[in-house]
Write an enzyme that holds these catalytic residues in place. Structure first.
Site, PDB file in Angstrom:
ATOM      1  N   THR A 115       1.014  -1.121   0.236  1.00  8.94           N
ATOM      2  CA  THR A 115       0.313  -0.293   0.259  1.00  8.94           C
ATOM      3  C   THR A 115       1.246   1.262  -0.213  1.00  8.94           C
ATOM      4  OG1 THR A 115      -2.234   0.727   0.906  1.00  8.94           O
ATOM      5  CG2 THR A 115       0.471   0.488   2.254  1.00  8.94           C
TER       6      THR A 115
ATOM      7  N   LYS B 254      -7.444   1.582   5.100  1.00 12.58           N
ATOM      8  CA  LYS B 254      -6.324   1.459   5.456  1.00 12.58           C
ATOM      9  C   LYS B 254      -5.557   2.545   6.975  1.00 12.58           C
ATOM     10  CE  LYS B 254      -4.574  -1.686   2.545  1.00 12.58           C
ATOM     11  NZ  LYS B 254      -3.859  -1.301   0.491  1.00 12.58           N
TER      12      LYS B 254
ATOM     13  N   GLY C 178      -3.112   5.230  10.523  1.00 15.91           N
ATOM     14  CA  GLY C 178      -2.508   4.742   8.954  1.00 15.91           C
ATOM     15  C   GLY C 178      -1.405   3.359   8.888  1.00 15.91           C
TER      16      GLY C 178
ATOM     17  N   SER D 195       4.839   0.992  -0.203  1.00 18.09           N
ATOM     18  CA  SER D 195       5.511   0.593  -1.274  1.00 18.09           C
ATOM     19  C   SER D 195       5.917   1.509  -2.378  1.00 18.09           C
ATOM     20  CB  SER D 195       4.824  -0.635  -2.584  1.00 18.09           C
ATOM     21  OG  SER D 195       3.715  -0.075  -2.791  1.00 18.09           O
TER      22      SER D 195
END
Length: 179
Positions: free
Chosen positions: A9, A41, A53, A132
């Site tokens: 994510t 998230k 988060g 990522s």
């Protein structure tokens, strides 16, 4: 501020012009397969006064969320103390030490990145990203903060959109919370 690569994510937090916003994409991957496109998230915790988060393995992140919420309750909403105590536990507890996730937590005054290495980092420029697509989102957000009149929420939205166009583990299905 990037730790290990989590192909899961992108989460981005921005504090700008007195506003606080935290956002993330909704993609969940398993290996090289997209399993879900609408995961949430980012959430509000502790009487809606704190944003949190996560990036990383979902089960690990949920475990950390629970522990973080317990620390917030224990320290009556003191974000800095809760973050430091969670990081201590994360680093020393045998079970927690193996969790693969990172957290960004924010309130009206502070922004912290928490990692399993025991890191509690408060960024200098009030912009922080994990996951990522963190590098893409961070670069875009810094440029937008410096060279636009966008609100914190708009900066988060645009920077995450840019990250989703570059990172295959990040999609454009965004959840953004603000204080």
């Amino acid at each position: 501020m990037r730790g290990p690569d989590f192909h899961a994510t992108t989460i981005l937090g921005v504090r700008h012009n007195g506003q606080v916003a935290l956002g993330g994409d909704g993609q969940v991957t398993y290996g090289d397969t997209i399993m879900k496109q609408s995961a949430r998230k980012v959430r509000r915790v502790y009487e809606n006064r704190v944003l949190a988060g996560f990036a990383g393995t979902a089960a690990d992140a949920f475990t950390l969320f629970e522990r973080f919420e317990e620390k917030l309750e224990q320290y009556r909403g003191n974000l800095g103390r809760a973050a430091v105590e969670l990081a201590k536990d994360w680093r020393t507890d045998r079970y927690l030490r193996r969790l693969e996730a990172q957290l960004i937590v924010m309130d009206q005054e502070h922004t912290y990145l928490l990692s399993g290495n025991g890191d509690v980092i408060e960024p200098d420029d009030e912009v922080v990203a994990i996951g990522s697509g963190a590098d893409y989102a961070l670069a875009a957000a810094r440029a937008l903060v410096r060279h636009s009149t966008l609100t914190a929420e708009e900066v988060v939205r645009e920077a995450l959109k840019i990250a989703s166009e570059l990172c295959i583990y990040t999609n454009g299905n965004l959840t953004i919370e603000r204080l």
